[in-house]
Every structure is written in C-alpha cells, then in structure tokens.
Design a protein around this motif. Structure first.
Motif, PDB file in Angstrom:
ATOM      1  N   SER A  30       0.738  -0.962  -0.096  1.00  0.00           N
ATOM      2  CA  SER A  30       0.125   0.144  -0.010  1.00  0.00           C
ATOM      3  C   SER A  30       0.908   1.143  -0.063  1.00  0.00           C
ATOM      4  O   SER A  30       0.402   2.224  -0.724  1.00  0.00           O
ATOM      5  N   LEU A  31       1.932   1.281   0.888  1.00  0.00           N
ATOM      6  CA  LEU A  31       2.914   2.456   0.921  1.00  0.00           C
ATOM      7  C   LEU A  31       3.344   2.783  -0.392  1.00  0.00           C
ATOM      8  O   LEU A  31       3.573   3.767  -0.967  1.00  0.00           O
ATOM      9  N   LEU A  32       3.947   1.495  -0.994  1.00  0.00           N
ATOM     10  CA  LEU A  32       4.870   1.807  -2.325  1.00  0.00           C
ATOM     11  C   LEU A  32       3.730   2.036  -3.447  1.00  0.00           C
ATOM     12  O   LEU A  32       4.000   2.777  -4.361  1.00  0.00           O
ATOM     13  N   ASN A  33       2.818   1.293  -3.591  1.00  0.00           N
ATOM     14  CA  ASN A  33       2.018   1.335  -4.956  1.00  0.00           C
ATOM     15  C   ASN A  33       0.674   2.139  -4.818  1.00  0.00           C
ATOM     16  O   ASN A  33       0.360   2.428  -6.019  1.00  0.00           O
ATOM     17  N   GLN A  34       0.257   2.450  -3.843  1.00  0.00           N
ATOM     18  CA  GLN A  34      -0.991   3.204  -3.735  1.00  0.00           C
ATOM     19  C   GLN A  34      -0.681   4.572  -3.005  1.00  0.00           C
ATOM     20  O   GLN A  34      -1.158   5.591  -3.649  1.00  0.00           O
TER      21      GLN A  34
ATOM     22  N   ARG B 148       2.404   5.960  -2.394  1.00  0.00           N
ATOM     23  CA  ARG B 148       3.596   6.324  -3.236  1.00  0.00           C
ATOM     24  C   ARG B 148       4.503   7.096  -1.978  1.00  0.00           C
ATOM     25  O   ARG B 148       5.066   8.303  -2.162  1.00  0.00           O
ATOM     26  N   LEU B 149       4.626   6.252  -1.138  1.00  0.00           N
ATOM     27  CA  LEU B 149       5.621   6.645   0.107  1.00  0.00           C
ATOM     28  C   LEU B 149       6.806   5.776   0.262  1.00  0.00           C
ATOM     29  O   LEU B 149       6.440   4.991   1.108  1.00  0.00           O
ATOM     30  N   PRO B 150       7.621   5.686  -0.455  1.00  0.00           N
ATOM     31  CA  PRO B 150       8.705   4.577  -0.762  1.00  0.00           C
ATOM     32  C   PRO B 150       9.495   4.702   0.592  1.00  0.00           C
ATOM     33  O   PRO B 150       9.966   3.851   1.175  1.00  0.00           O
ATOM     34  N   LYS B 151       9.734   6.163   1.238  1.00  0.00           N
ATOM     35  CA  LYS B 151      10.788   6.387   2.672  1.00  0.00           C
ATOM     36  C   LYS B 151      10.050   5.450   3.596  1.00  0.00           C
ATOM     37  O   LYS B 151      10.540   5.024   4.424  1.00  0.00           O
ATOM     38  N   SER B 152       8.586   5.661   3.798  1.00  0.00           N
ATOM     39  CA  SER B 152       7.871   4.938   4.787  1.00  0.00           C
ATOM     40  C   SER B 152       7.934   3.414   4.604  1.00  0.00           C
ATOM     41  O   SER B 152       8.091   2.513   5.423  1.00  0.00           O
ATOM     42  N   ALA B 153       7.736   2.923   3.218  1.00  0.00           N
ATOM     43  CA  ALA B 153       7.848   1.717   3.135  1.00  0.00           C
ATOM     44  C   ALA B 153       9.369   1.102   3.351  1.00  0.00           C
ATOM     45  O   ALA B 153       9.285  -0.107   4.020  1.00  0.00           O
TER      46      ALA B 153
ATOM     47  N   THR C  43      13.894   1.749  -3.154  1.00  0.00           N
ATOM     48  CA  THR C  43      15.127   2.547  -3.270  1.00  0.00           C
ATOM     49  C   THR C  43      15.269   3.051  -4.593  1.00  0.00           C
ATOM     50  O   THR C  43      15.638   4.333  -4.763  1.00  0.00           O
ATOM     51  N   GLN C  44      14.698   2.278  -5.565  1.00  0.00           N
ATOM     52  CA  GLN C  44      14.469   2.829  -7.121  1.00  0.00           C
ATOM     53  C   GLN C  44      13.559   4.041  -7.303  1.00  0.00           C
ATOM     54  O   GLN C  44      14.086   4.808  -7.924  1.00  0.00           O
ATOM     55  N   GLN C  45      12.750   4.167  -6.267  1.00  0.00           N
ATOM     56  CA  GLN C  45      11.638   5.423  -6.173  1.00  0.00           C
ATOM     57  C   GLN C  45      12.175   6.568  -5.551  1.00  0.00           C
ATOM     58  O   GLN C  45      11.716   7.665  -5.774  1.00  0.00           O
TER      59      GLN C  45
END
Length: 206
Positions: free
Chosen positions: A19-23, A25-30, A61-63
């Motif tokens: 959810s954090l990554l794909n919905q 868009r919070l990669p740092k939290s992920a 990390t890519q994000q």
C-alpha cells in the motif's frame, strides 16, 4: 505446512508495504517497514522472506534514488557473498538478470567501451560489452551449480515465486525454476523472475 504458516504471518506487513509503495507512493515509509521485515526474517532464518525483503527494498530504493546502480549492486553482492546454498543460488539468478537488464537498457552507451583488465562487478562503469555477457552467464551457471537446489521444493520459496505463474506447478524444485531461467538466458528467451511487484532495474544518471 510450517513454512506456509510462517510466510502467512508476514502477510499483514507486506500488505501495508504494498500500500505504501503502490498506492500511497510513500517509498521512504515503505523502506522503514521493509527494514523491520528484513530484521525479522534474519532472526527467524526465513530465507524466502529475506530475499523478498531485498527485492522490495530494491524497488523502494529505486523510487527515492537517482542512480540505483551504485546503491543496489553493492548490497546484492554483499548479501550473496554472505549467503549459502539455495538462498545464494536464487540471489545469483536475480543478480544475473539485473546485470543483463542493465546491459540491455544501456547497450548503446556500453558497446563503445574498451575492455578493462581488472573490472569490478560492483562498478558497472568498468565493464565492457563482453564483460556483461560473461558476468551474467557466470551468475546463471553458478545458480544451478549446487546439489541443494534439486532437493528443495519450490513451495518453500513461494514468498518470492508466485503460485500458478510461469508454469511453476510444472517445476517442483528450486533447481527446476533456476534451470529454466538459465536456459532462457542462454537461448535468448529470457523471462522475468515471478516477484510480487514490478521488477526493479538499475538506473544510471551519470
């Protein structure tokens, strides 16, 4: 089964990370949540979840990083060097795909390079076209060189290999899957490893 039970216990964490990554868009939290899963998997010696955490870490990390080749490769190489047996073999196969995909995405820049005698895999800027081919091939061969893979059922690693995808039901052992990936590479019919989210790739902005 015991492994299925252990993997299902990670389900809540992965649902949140997805959810954090794909919905959201919070990669740092992920990344913070992935680090918790990674440490838990290390403590519980759950190799499948360790690899899954590393894959998710790479995607997150890519994000957030502009030049992921300098970030991801050293971490993967370090963990491969520490790993053993089937875990090492799976990670070698993934790294082989990473290296080859980087070549495919940057071939026009790489094809004019002069071959360097003492190249370093962690520094892709030192690799020539032939070096990339050699390294990817060597990693794929290394991934199928051990005896352990032929004895380990694929369901132990369903954390990273999705059930029912890419004909996994026809490949009952880890060796069967890794061998198929290696054959696909050498016969130029390469396929992606079945992972739960979009495959990451090495990015070079230099």
């Amino acid at each position: 089964q015991e492994m299925d039970k252990m993997n299902s216990q990670y389900g809540k964490e992965w649902k949140l990370i997805d959810s954090l990554l794909n919905q959201k868009r919070l990669p740092k939290s992920a990344l913070e949540k992935i680090d918790l899963v990674w440490n838990r998997a290390i403590k519980e010696r759950n190799e499948g979840q360790q690899i899954k955490a590393l894959i998710y870490w790479s995607n997150a990390t890519q994000q957030v990083a502009e030049n992921t080749k300098d970030t991801l490769l050293p971490v993967w190489i370090k963990n491969i060097n520490k790993a053993q047996g089937v875990q090492k073999a799976i990670m070698q196969s993934i790294l082989a795909e990473m290296v080859w995909n980087y070549l495919e995405n940057n071939r026009w820049q790489i094809q004019g390079r002069t071959k360097v005698a003492d190249y370093v895999l962690a520094d892709l800027a030192t690799l020539s076209l032939a070096d990339f081919d050699k390294q990817a091939g060597s990693l794929y061969l290394a991934s199928v060189s051990g005896k352990e893979q032929s004895l380990i059922p694929i369901d132990k690693y369903y954390a990273i290999f999705s059930k029912g995808k890419n004909g996994l039901e026809l490949r009952p052992t880890v060796f069967d899957v890794l061998a198929q990936r290696a054959v696909a590479h050498f016969t130029n019919t390469r396929t992606q490893l079945s992972i739960p989210i979009n495959p990451f790739r090495l990015i070079d902005t230099t």
